[in-house]
Design a protein around this motif. Structure first.
Motif, PDB file in Angstrom:
ATOM      1  N   PRO A  14       0.930  -1.434   0.478  1.00 32.49           N
ATOM      2  CA  PRO A  14       0.002   0.406   0.061  1.00 32.49           C
ATOM      3  C   PRO A  14       1.149   1.441  -0.224  1.00 32.49           C
ATOM      4  N   GLY A  15       0.087   2.304  -0.924  1.00 31.91           N
ATOM      5  CA  GLY A  15       1.274   3.440  -0.969  1.00 31.91           C
ATOM      6  C   GLY A  15       2.243   3.455  -2.310  1.00 31.91           C
ATOM      7  N   GLY A  16       2.576   2.517  -2.922  1.00 32.55           N
ATOM      8  CA  GLY A  16       3.427   1.498  -3.754  1.00 32.55           C
ATOM      9  C   GLY A  16       2.931   2.339  -5.099  1.00 32.55           C
ATOM     10  N   SER A  17       3.567   2.281  -6.029  1.00 31.64           N
ATOM     11  CA  SER A  17       3.415   2.428  -7.528  1.00 31.64           C
ATOM     12  C   SER A  17       3.638   1.385  -8.627  1.00 31.64           C
ATOM     13  N   LEU A  18       2.668   1.712  -9.348  1.00 31.53           N
ATOM     14  CA  LEU A  18       3.335   0.864 -10.706  1.00 31.53           C
ATOM     15  C   LEU A  18       3.549   1.445 -11.668  1.00 31.53           C
ATOM     16  N   ARG A  19       4.078   1.055 -13.172  1.00 28.63           N
ATOM     17  CA  ARG A  19       3.283   2.187 -13.829  1.00 28.63           C
ATOM     18  C   ARG A  19       2.744   0.221 -15.488  1.00 28.63           C
ATOM     19  N   LEU A  20       1.598   0.751 -15.657  1.00 33.66           N
ATOM     20  CA  LEU A  20       1.232  -0.976 -16.329  1.00 33.66           C
ATOM     21  C   LEU A  20       1.454  -0.279 -18.131  1.00 33.66           C
ATOM     22  N   SER A  21       1.505  -1.151 -18.568  1.00 36.99           N
ATOM     23  CA  SER A  21       1.653  -0.920 -20.268  1.00 36.99           C
ATOM     24  C   SER A  21       0.949  -2.028 -21.194  1.00 36.99           C
TER      25      SER A  21
END
Length: 118
Positions: A14-21
């Protein structure tokens, strides 16, 4: 065969980040409004964000506004979803497609799993 391939999911705290493509084959990608969708276990697929063909206009559902950013690179036939400040309720399979009336221009890809958990 025209297809969509989603990637970039994973397990994040929780609080993290991801970048989807979302990579699309075929030359029609650049003329379509595109959208990111998600489906949580036991729930229906829901629209999260959309972006017009030029990328000049974007829309988000209220519960991701300020946290998610949709973008696209038509030269690469690819769309992105930057997800910040992730919450456990963001856990779902994320997919992309091009909406039209009550249907979609593409067949659905396999999606990419996003799990937000400590």
């Amino acid at each position: 065969q025209v297809q969509l391939v989603e990637s970039g999911g994973g397990l994040v705290q929780p609080g993290g980040s991801l970048r989807l493509s979302c990579a699309a084959s075929g030359s029609a990608f650049r003329i379509y409004t595109m959208g990111w969708y998600r489906q949580a276990p036991g729930k229906q697929r829901e629209l999260v964000a959309t972006i017009t063909s030029s990328g000049g206009s974007t829309n988000y559902v209220d519960y991701v506004k300020g946290r998610f950013t949709i973008s696209r690179d038509n030269a690469k036939n690819t769309m992105y979803l930057q997800m910040n400040s992730l919450k456990p309720e963001d856990t779902a399979v994320y997919s992309c497609n091009a909406p039209k009336s009550n249907d979609y221009f593409y067949s659905w890809g396999q999606g990419t799993q996003v799990t937000v958990s400590s």
